[in-house]
Design a protein around this motif. Structure first.
Motif, short mmCIF file in Angstrom:
data_model
loop_
_atom_site.label_atom_id
_atom_site.label_comp_id
_atom_site.label_asym_id
_atom_site.label_seq_id
_atom_site.Cartn_x
_atom_site.Cartn_y
_atom_site.Cartn_z
N THR A 46 8.46 -38.06 -39.24
CA THR A 46 7.02 -38.18 -39.47
C THR A 46 6.46 -39.50 -38.93
O THR A 46 5.39 -39.51 -38.31
CB THR A 46 6.72 -38.08 -40.98
OG1 THR A 46 7.28 -36.85 -41.46
CG2 THR A 46 5.24 -38.08 -41.25
N GLY A 47 7.18 -40.59 -39.13
CA GLY A 47 6.70 -41.89 -38.65
C GLY A 47 6.62 -41.96 -37.14
O GLY A 47 5.65 -42.48 -36.58
N LYS A 48 7.62 -41.44 -36.45
CA LYS A 48 7.61 -41.46 -34.99
C LYS A 48 6.55 -40.53 -34.43
O LYS A 48 5.94 -40.82 -33.39
CB LYS A 48 8.99 -41.06 -34.43
CG LYS A 48 10.03 -42.13 -34.62
CD LYS A 48 9.71 -43.33 -33.76
CE LYS A 48 10.77 -44.40 -33.94
NZ LYS A 48 10.38 -45.65 -33.30
N GLN A 49 6.28 -39.41 -35.09
CA GLN A 49 5.21 -38.52 -34.64
C GLN A 49 3.87 -39.23 -34.77
O GLN A 49 3.01 -39.09 -33.91
CB GLN A 49 5.21 -37.22 -35.44
CG GLN A 49 6.33 -36.29 -35.05
CD GLN A 49 6.29 -34.98 -35.81
OE1 GLN A 49 5.42 -34.71 -36.62
NE2 GLN A 49 7.28 -34.13 -35.54
N GLY A 50 3.69 -40.02 -35.83
CA GLY A 50 2.47 -40.79 -36.00
C GLY A 50 2.32 -41.84 -34.92
O GLY A 50 1.22 -42.04 -34.38
N GLU A 51 3.42 -42.52 -34.58
CA GLU A 51 3.37 -43.51 -33.50
C GLU A 51 3.02 -42.85 -32.18
O GLU A 51 2.25 -43.39 -31.38
CB GLU A 51 4.72 -44.21 -33.37
CG GLU A 51 5.04 -45.17 -34.49
CD GLU A 51 6.42 -45.78 -34.35
OE1 GLU A 51 7.04 -45.65 -33.27
OE2 GLU A 51 6.89 -46.39 -35.32
N PHE A 52 3.58 -41.67 -31.93
CA PHE A 52 3.29 -40.96 -30.68
C PHE A 52 1.80 -40.60 -30.60
O PHE A 52 1.18 -40.72 -29.55
CB PHE A 52 4.14 -39.70 -30.57
CG PHE A 52 3.91 -38.92 -29.31
CD1 PHE A 52 4.49 -39.30 -28.12
CD2 PHE A 52 3.09 -37.80 -29.32
CE1 PHE A 52 4.26 -38.60 -26.95
CE2 PHE A 52 2.86 -37.09 -28.15
CZ PHE A 52 3.44 -37.49 -26.97
N ALA A 53 1.22 -40.18 -31.73
CA ALA A 53 -0.20 -39.81 -31.75
C ALA A 53 -1.10 -41.01 -31.48
O ALA A 53 -2.21 -40.85 -30.96
CB ALA A 53 -0.55 -39.18 -33.10
N GLU A 54 -0.65 -42.22 -31.79
CA GLU A 54 -1.47 -43.43 -31.60
C GLU A 54 -1.33 -44.02 -30.20
O GLU A 54 -2.05 -44.96 -29.86
CB GLU A 54 -1.08 -44.49 -32.62
CG GLU A 54 -1.46 -44.11 -34.03
CD GLU A 54 -0.97 -45.12 -35.06
OE1 GLU A 54 -0.26 -46.08 -34.68
OE2 GLU A 54 -1.29 -44.93 -36.24
N ARG A 55 -0.45 -43.50 -29.37
CA ARG A 55 -0.26 -44.05 -28.02
C ARG A 55 -1.53 -43.88 -27.20
O ARG A 55 -2.26 -42.91 -27.33
CB ARG A 55 0.86 -43.32 -27.29
CG ARG A 55 2.22 -43.64 -27.82
CD ARG A 55 3.26 -42.94 -26.99
NE ARG A 55 4.59 -43.14 -27.54
CZ ARG A 55 5.68 -42.58 -27.06
NH1 ARG A 55 5.61 -41.81 -25.99
NH2 ARG A 55 6.83 -42.80 -27.63
N THR A 56 -1.77 -44.86 -26.33
CA THR A 56 -2.90 -44.77 -25.40
C THR A 56 -2.35 -44.73 -23.98
O THR A 56 -1.33 -45.34 -23.68
CB THR A 56 -3.85 -45.97 -25.55
OG1 THR A 56 -3.11 -47.17 -25.34
CG2 THR A 56 -4.48 -46.00 -26.94
N PHE A 57 -3.03 -44.01 -23.12
CA PHE A 57 -2.62 -43.89 -21.73
C PHE A 57 -3.44 -44.86 -20.90
O PHE A 57 -4.61 -45.08 -21.15
CB PHE A 57 -2.84 -42.46 -21.24
CG PHE A 57 -1.96 -41.47 -21.94
CD1 PHE A 57 -0.68 -41.22 -21.51
CD2 PHE A 57 -2.42 -40.79 -23.07
CE1 PHE A 57 0.13 -40.32 -22.15
CE2 PHE A 57 -1.61 -39.88 -23.73
CZ PHE A 57 -0.34 -39.65 -23.27
N PHE A 58 -2.83 -45.45 -19.90
CA PHE A 58 -3.52 -46.39 -19.04
C PHE A 58 -2.96 -46.27 -17.64
O PHE A 58 -1.91 -45.72 -17.42
CB PHE A 58 -3.37 -47.82 -19.55
CG PHE A 58 -1.96 -48.34 -19.50
CD1 PHE A 58 -1.53 -49.08 -18.40
CD2 PHE A 58 -1.08 -48.08 -20.53
CE1 PHE A 58 -0.22 -49.54 -18.36
CE2 PHE A 58 0.23 -48.56 -20.48
CZ PHE A 58 0.66 -49.28 -19.39
#
Length: 61
Positions: A46-58
């Motif tokens: 669950t924690g890693k899925q949350g981190e993945f959702a917060e990623r930004t693309f640049f």
């Protein structure tokens, strides 16, 4: 790679022109590279899925 604004624009165009009925849709599995390995995001805790959702693309210049 396109920028996020262009991706959103393309996604909104796709939704308005070719919306599929729910019974014709299939689940899309998202994979990402972690520590040199490719893994499905659905296998993350669950924690890693949350981190993945917060990623930004640049795009680096």
């Amino acid at each position: 790679m396109t920028d996020l604004a262009e991706q959103r624009h393309l996604a909104s165009d796709a939704q308005t022109t070719s919306a599929l009925p729910d019974e014709q849709r299939t689940r899309c599995e998202v994979w990402t590279r972690v520590m040199g390995y490719h893994r499905p995001v659905s296998a993350f805790n669950t924690g890693k899925q949350g981190e993945f959702a917060e990623r930004t693309f640049f795009r680096e210049r």
